[in-house]
Design a protein around this motif. Structure first.
Motif, PDB file in Angstrom:
ATOM      1  N   MET B   1       0.844  -1.199   0.000  1.00 12.09           N
ATOM      2  CA  MET B   1       0.000   0.000   0.000  1.00 12.09           C
ATOM      3  C   MET B   1       0.874   1.242   0.000  1.00 12.09           C
ATOM      4  O   MET B   1       0.668   2.164  -0.783  1.00 12.09           O
ATOM      5  CB  MET B   1      -0.890  -0.049   1.245  1.00 12.09           C
ATOM      6  N   GLN B   2       1.860   1.210   0.916  1.00 17.63           N
ATOM      7  CA  GLN B   2       2.809   2.318   1.018  1.00 17.63           C
ATOM      8  C   GLN B   2       3.448   2.591  -0.339  1.00 17.63           C
ATOM      9  O   GLN B   2       3.585   3.739  -0.764  1.00 17.63           O
ATOM     10  CB  GLN B   2       3.889   1.945   2.045  1.00 17.63           C
ATOM     11  N   ARG B   3       3.786   1.516  -1.024  1.00 23.25           N
ATOM     12  CA  ARG B   3       4.490   1.678  -2.301  1.00 23.25           C
ATOM     13  C   ARG B   3       3.578   2.247  -3.366  1.00 23.25           C
ATOM     14  O   ARG B   3       4.007   3.024  -4.225  1.00 23.25           O
ATOM     15  CB  ARG B   3       5.064   0.320  -2.741  1.00 23.25           C
ATOM     16  N   ILE B   4       2.320   1.846  -3.316  1.00 25.84           N
ATOM     17  CA  ILE B   4       1.375   2.396  -4.296  1.00 25.84           C
ATOM     18  C   ILE B   4       1.235   3.895  -4.092  1.00 25.84           C
ATOM     19  O   ILE B   4       1.279   4.685  -5.041  1.00 25.84           O
ATOM     20  CB  ILE B   4      -0.011   1.722  -4.168  1.00 25.84           C
ATOM     21  N   ILE B   5       1.123   4.289  -2.804  1.00 25.48           N
ATOM     22  CA  ILE B   5       0.965   5.718  -2.514  1.00 25.48           C
ATOM     23  C   ILE B   5       2.214   6.475  -2.946  1.00 25.48           C
ATOM     24  O   ILE B   5       2.131   7.540  -3.574  1.00 25.48           O
ATOM     25  CB  ILE B   5       0.686   5.933  -1.010  1.00 25.48           C
ATOM     26  N   ASN B   6       3.373   5.895  -2.646  1.00 20.42           N
ATOM     27  CA  ASN B   6       4.618   6.542  -3.076  1.00 20.42           C
ATOM     28  C   ASN B   6       4.682   6.698  -4.589  1.00 20.42           C
ATOM     29  O   ASN B   6       5.104   7.721  -5.109  1.00 20.42           O
ATOM     30  CB  ASN B   6       5.833   5.709  -2.617  1.00 20.42           C
ATOM     31  N   PHE B   7       4.248   5.633  -5.264  1.00 19.19           N
ATOM     32  CA  PHE B   7       4.259   5.642  -6.724  1.00 19.19           C
ATOM     33  C   PHE B   7       3.392   6.786  -7.254  1.00 19.19           C
ATOM     34  O   PHE B   7       3.802   7.564  -8.104  1.00 19.19           O
ATOM     35  CB  PHE B   7       3.735   4.283  -7.218  1.00 19.19           C
ATOM     36  N   ILE B   8       2.185   6.897  -6.666  1.00 18.35           N
ATOM     37  CA  ILE B   8       1.275   7.958  -7.117  1.00 18.35           C
ATOM     38  C   ILE B   8       1.864   9.323  -6.817  1.00 18.35           C
ATOM     39  O   ILE B   8       1.824  10.235  -7.646  1.00 18.35           O
ATOM     40  CB  ILE B   8      -0.106   7.785  -6.449  1.00 18.35           C
ATOM     41  N   LEU B   9       2.475   9.465  -5.621  1.00 14.46           N
ATOM     42  CA  LEU B   9       3.055  10.757  -5.259  1.00 14.46           C
ATOM     43  C   LEU B   9       4.204  11.118  -6.185  1.00 14.46           C
ATOM     44  O   LEU B   9       4.345  12.270  -6.598  1.00 14.46           O
ATOM     45  CB  LEU B   9       3.539  10.743  -3.810  1.00 14.46           C
ATOM     46  N   ASN B  10       5.013  10.121  -6.550  1.00 19.01           N
ATOM     47  CA  ASN B  10       6.138  10.398  -7.438  1.00 19.01           C
ATOM     48  C   ASN B  10       5.683  10.872  -8.807  1.00 19.01           C
ATOM     49  O   ASN B  10       6.328  11.699  -9.426  1.00 19.01           O
ATOM     50  CB  ASN B  10       6.987   9.133  -7.622  1.00 19.01           C
ATOM     51  N   TYR B  11       4.591  10.300  -9.266  1.00 22.89           N
ATOM     52  CA  TYR B  11       4.130  10.646 -10.606  1.00 22.89           C
ATOM     53  C   TYR B  11       2.878  11.507 -10.549  1.00 22.89           C
ATOM     54  O   TYR B  11       2.009  11.405 -11.401  1.00 22.89           O
ATOM     55  CB  TYR B  11       3.854   9.375 -11.412  1.00 22.89           C
ATOM     56  N   ARG B  12       2.785  12.366  -9.527  1.00 22.37           N
ATOM     57  CA  ARG B  12       1.512  13.081  -9.361  1.00 22.37           C
ATOM     58  C   ARG B  12       1.212  14.014 -10.528  1.00 22.37           C
ATOM     59  O   ARG B  12       0.061  14.188 -10.908  1.00 22.37           O
ATOM     60  CB  ARG B  12       1.484  13.851  -8.042  1.00 22.37           C
ATOM     61  N   ASN B  13       2.266  14.567 -11.153  1.00 23.40           N
ATOM     62  CA  ASN B  13       2.017  15.448 -12.292  1.00 23.40           C
ATOM     63  C   ASN B  13       1.422  14.685 -13.465  1.00 23.40           C
ATOM     64  O   ASN B  13       0.494  15.147 -14.110  1.00 23.40           O
ATOM     65  CB  ASN B  13       3.315  16.123 -12.728  1.00 23.40           C
ATOM     66  N   ALA B  14       1.986  13.514 -13.704  1.00 26.09           N
ATOM     67  CA  ALA B  14       1.479  12.708 -14.805  1.00 26.09           C
ATOM     68  C   ALA B  14       0.032  12.298 -14.539  1.00 26.09           C
ATOM     69  O   ALA B  14      -0.798  12.295 -15.455  1.00 26.09           O
ATOM     70  CB  ALA B  14       2.343  11.473 -14.996  1.00 26.09           C
ATOM     71  N   PHE B  15      -0.258  11.990 -13.295  1.00 26.19           N
ATOM     72  CA  PHE B  15      -1.632  11.604 -12.969  1.00 26.19           C
ATOM     73  C   PHE B  15      -2.588  12.772 -13.161  1.00 26.19           C
ATOM     74  O   PHE B  15      -3.678  12.625 -13.707  1.00 26.19           O
ATOM     75  CB  PHE B  15      -1.721  11.095 -11.522  1.00 26.19           C
ATOM     76  N   LEU B  16      -2.145  13.944 -12.704  1.00 26.37           N
ATOM     77  CA  LEU B  16      -2.980  15.140 -12.866  1.00 26.37           C
ATOM     78  C   LEU B  16      -3.226  15.411 -14.340  1.00 26.37           C
ATOM     79  O   LEU B  16      -4.349  15.678 -14.767  1.00 26.37           O
ATOM     80  CB  LEU B  16      -2.289  16.343 -12.212  1.00 26.37           C
ATOM     81  N   TYR B  17      -2.151  15.280 -15.124  1.00 23.00           N
ATOM     82  CA  TYR B  17      -2.261  15.486 -16.567  1.00 23.00           C
ATOM     83  C   TYR B  17      -3.267  14.505 -17.170  1.00 23.00           C
ATOM     84  O   TYR B  17      -4.176  14.887 -17.900  1.00 23.00           O
ATOM     85  CB  TYR B  17      -0.890  15.311 -17.218  1.00 23.00           C
ATOM     86  N   GLY B  18      -3.105  13.225 -16.797  1.00 21.50           N
ATOM     87  CA  GLY B  18      -3.988  12.197 -17.334  1.00 21.50           C
ATOM     88  C   GLY B  18      -5.438  12.461 -16.992  1.00 21.50           C
ATOM     89  O   GLY B  18      -6.328  12.361 -17.838  1.00 21.50           O
ATOM     90  N   LEU B  19      -5.661  12.852 -15.752  1.00 24.91           N
ATOM     91  CA  LEU B  19      -7.024  13.081 -15.283  1.00 24.91           C
ATOM     92  C   LEU B  19      -7.694  14.208 -16.056  1.00 24.91           C
ATOM     93  O   LEU B  19      -8.806  14.058 -16.577  1.00 24.91           O
ATOM     94  CB  LEU B  19      -6.965  13.438 -13.796  1.00 24.91           C
ATOM     95  N   LEU B  20      -6.981  15.346 -16.141  1.00 19.43           N
ATOM     96  CA  LEU B  20      -7.552  16.492 -16.847  1.00 19.43           C
ATOM     97  C   LEU B  20      -7.724  16.184 -18.329  1.00 19.43           C
ATOM     98  O   LEU B  20      -8.699  16.584 -18.956  1.00 19.43           O
ATOM     99  CB  LEU B  20      -6.673  17.732 -16.660  1.00 19.43           C
ATOM    100  N   LEU B  21      -6.774  15.419 -18.890  1.00 20.43           N
ATOM    101  CA  LEU B  21      -6.848  15.080 -20.308  1.00 20.43           C
ATOM    102  C   LEU B  21      -8.081  14.224 -20.589  1.00 20.43           C
ATOM    103  O   LEU B  21      -8.785  14.423 -21.579  1.00 20.43           O
ATOM    104  CB  LEU B  21      -5.585  14.344 -20.735  1.00 20.43           C
ATOM    105  N   ILE B  22      -8.339  13.279 -19.688  1.00 20.65           N
ATOM    106  CA  ILE B  22      -9.518  12.425 -19.879  1.00 20.65           C
ATOM    107  C   ILE B  22     -10.787  13.270 -19.832  1.00 20.65           C
ATOM    108  O   ILE B  22     -11.705  13.105 -20.643  1.00 20.65           O
ATOM    109  CB  ILE B  22      -9.554  11.311 -18.810  1.00 20.65           C
ATOM    110  N   PHE B  23     -10.814  14.233 -18.924  1.00 18.46           N
ATOM    111  CA  PHE B  23     -11.959  15.142 -18.836  1.00 18.46           C
ATOM    112  C   PHE B  23     -12.178  15.863 -20.175  1.00 18.46           C
ATOM    113  O   PHE B  23     -13.290  15.922 -20.699  1.00 18.46           O
ATOM    114  CB  PHE B  23     -11.714  16.136 -17.709  1.00 18.46           C
ATOM    115  N   CYS B  24     -11.056  16.393 -20.729  1.00 23.14           N
ATOM    116  CA  CYS B  24     -11.140  17.107 -22.014  1.00 23.14           C
ATOM    117  C   CYS B  24     -11.630  16.172 -23.111  1.00 23.14           C
ATOM    118  O   CYS B  24     -12.499  16.525 -23.912  1.00 23.14           O
ATOM    119  CB  CYS B  24      -9.768  17.635 -22.433  1.00 23.14           C
TER     120      CYS B  24
END
Lengths: 169, 270
Positions: B1-24
Motif C-alpha cells: 500500500m505504502q508503495r502504491i501511494i509513493n508511486f502515485i506521489l512520485n508521478y503526481r504530475n502525470a496523474f494530474l495530466y492524465g485526469l484532466l486530459l480524460i476530462f477534455c
C-alpha cells in the motif's frame, strides 16, 4: 507591483484570454487562419514552477477560451499538454543547465528562444487541430491548418513577445 | 500500500495530466456524436455578455453596409407581398410560424463544428431545435439557450443534417457539410432518377418540422454520382455570405410539438 509574479501572471492570463477571443478568434485571415497567441502564456511563465499549479493554469486558460469560442475542450487540451511537456521542450532548447540556480532567459540566444516558442506552437496546433477534426479522411485539411496557422501564430507571437519584452532580471 | 501511494506521489504530475486530459477528451468526443456541451458554451451569462459588449462596439463599423442589406431585403419582401395572389377564400387561422428577430453576437465559420451565438434566449421564448434563417437563406438550428442568449448550430457544422430539396423537381435529400469550404455545402441522397442541372435552386424540404418549406439555401454548383452509383452528391453554393451575418430570424413552429407527438405515437404502434 509589476514584480509580483502572481499579479503579473494573473494580468497576462486575463489579457491573453481577451485578446484571443475578441481579436484573434475573429481574424479568419484567408478564411481559416485564427492565430492562437495564448501560447505566449507558456512562453512567459516563470521557469521555476510549481508543476501541478502550472498544469492546472494551462488547463484553465484553455478552458476559458473554449467557453468563449464553443470549441468544447480543445484549447484546454492543447494548453494542458503544453504545460505538461514544457520542461522537456526547455531541456531540448536550452540544454540541461536550465534547471540550475541562476539560469535566466537573459543567458539564452535569440535562436534558442524562437526555437522554444516554435516547438510550443507546433505542439499546440497539432493537438488542437487533430482533435478538432478527428478523422483520417481529412488528414490533408488538418495538415494545411496546422502549417498555415502555426506560421501565423509564430509571426504574431514573435512580434508580441518583442513588443512586450521586459528587462530580464 | 505504502508503495502504491509513493508511486502515485512520485508521478503526481502525470496523474494530474492524465485526469484532466480524460476530462477534455470526454467533453470533446462526446460532442462529436451528441449535442454541444450544455454547461460550457458561449450562451452563458459571463461569456455571452462579454461577447455582446464586444459586438456592440464592433457593429458600428458595419452599420451602413448592414442598413443597405436590410433595405434590400425589405424591397424584396415588398415585391413578394404586392405580387402575392390573394386567396379567394380567406381563412381566419392563426399563423403556424412565428418569427423572432435576433442579432449575431459571435459568428464563426472556420472550424469543422461552428456555432453562432445570438442575443435572444429563453426570455424571448427561444427554445432548443428552433430554425434560424438569415436574410438570404437558412443559417442553422438553435442548440443551447440561456436567459438572454442562445447558441445556434450552423449549417457549417459536420453534425448538421437538414432536409432539403431541389426546388424545381421536389426530390429531397439531406444537407451536410464536409468542413472544406465555408461557402459550399453538400446535398446527398438525391436519387439517381432525379434530373439535376447546374444552377438550380436548393431549398428546405417539407419533411422537417423545424423549417417551413421553400426557404432558399443555395444553387447547385456541380454534382456527381456517389461511390455506389445510386444517388447524387451535389455541391451547393450558399446564398448567404456566412462570413458576414448580423441580423437573423428565429422561426418558431407552433405545431411542432403536435407533429412530434403524432410521429412518436405512430412509431409506438409498430
Amino acid at each position: 507591483m509589476s514584480n509580483n509574479p502572481i499579479f503579473l501572471n494573473g494580468l497576462r492570463f486575463v489579457l491573453l484570454v481577451l485578446a484571443q477571443v475578441m481579436i484573434f478568434n475573429r481574424l479568419n485571415f484567408m478564411g481559416f487562419i485564427n492565430p492562437m497567441i495564448y501560447v505566449l502564456f507558456f512562453y512567459w511563465y516563470p521557469i521555476k514552477t510549481n508543476r501541478p499549479l502550472f498544469l492546472f493554469l494551462g488547463f484553465l486558460l484553455g478552458f476559458v477560451i473554449d467557453m468563449f469560442s464553443d470549441t468544447m475542450a480543445l484549447h484546454a487540451m492543447a494548453g494542458l499538454t503544453l504545460a505538461f511537456v514544457r520542461p522537456v521542450v526547455m531541456r531540448f532548447c536550452f540544454g540541461a543547465n536550465y534547471e540550475f540556480q541562476g539560469f535566466t532567459f537573459k543567458n539564452t540566444t535569440r535562436i534558442q528562444r524562437i526555437t522554444f516558442l516554435l516547438l510550443l506552437i507546433v505542439l499546440q496546433h497539432i493537438v488542437f487541430f487533430t482533435f478538432e477534426i478527428l478523422s483520417f479522411t481529412h488528414i490533408l485539411l488538418i495538415l494545411k491548418k496546422i502549417l498555415f496557422t502555426s506560421i501565423a501564430t509564430l509571426f504574431l507571437s514573435v512580434l508580441l513577445s518583442s513588443l512586450f519584452a521586459r528587462e530580464y532580471d | 500500500m505504502q508503495r502504491i501511494i509513493n508511486f502515485i506521489l512520485n508521478y503526481r504530475n502525470a496523474f494530474l495530466y492524465g485526469l484532466l486530459l480524460i476530462f477534455c477528451l470526454v467533453l470533446t468526443i462526446r460532442s462529436h456524436s451528441y449535442h454541444q456541451s450544455k454547461f460550457f458554451n458561449s450562451s452563458k451569462l459571463l461569456t455571452g455578455s462579454v461577447l455582446s459588449t464586444k459586438s456592440a462596439v464592433s457593429d458600428y463599423f458595419g452599420l451602413k453596409e448592414e442598413n443597405q442589406r436590410l433595405a434590400k431585403e425589405n424591397e424584396r419582401l415588398r415585391l413578394l407581398l404586392f405580387n402575392s395572389k390573394k386567396d379567394t377564400v380567406a381563412i381566419n387561422k392563426a399563423p403556424i410560424y412565428e418569427i423572432i428577430h435576433a442579432r449575431v453576437v459571435k459568428n464563426m465559420f472556420s472550424s469543422p463544428r461552428n456555432y453562432i451565438t445570438i442575443n435572444k434566449g429563453v426570455r424571448d421564448s427561444v427554445k432548443q431545435d428552433m430554425g434560424v434563417i438569415a436574410p438570404y437563406g437558412i443559417l442553422g438550428i438553435v442548440e443551447n439557450t440561456s436567459k438572454n442568449y442562445a447558441t445556434v448550430q450552423s449549417i457549417l457544422n459536420t453534425k448538421s443534417n437538414i432536409n432539403a430539396k431541389i426546388k424545381s423537381t421536389d426530390y429531397f435529400g439531406s444537407l451536410k457539410w464536409d468542413a472544406k469550404d465555408y461557402n459550399v455545402v453538400q446535398l446527398v441522397d438525391i436519387p439517381r432518377s432525379a434530373t439535376v442541372t447546374v444552377g438550380d435552386t436548393i431549398s428546405t424540404g417539407a419533411m422537417s418540422s423545424i423549417f417551413p418549406e421553400d426557404i432558399p439555401i443555395g444553387v447547385i454548383k456541380k454534382y456527381d454520382l456517389n461511390q455506389n452509383q445510386s444517388s447524387y452528391d451535389i455541391q451547393v453554393d450558399l446564398f448567404n455570405d456566412m462570413a458576414n451575418i448580423k441580423n437573423v430570424y428565429i422561426i418558431k413552429n407552433r405545431d411542432r410539438k403536435e407533429i412530434l407527438e403524432l410521429q412518436k405515437s405512430t412509431g409506438n404502434v409498430e
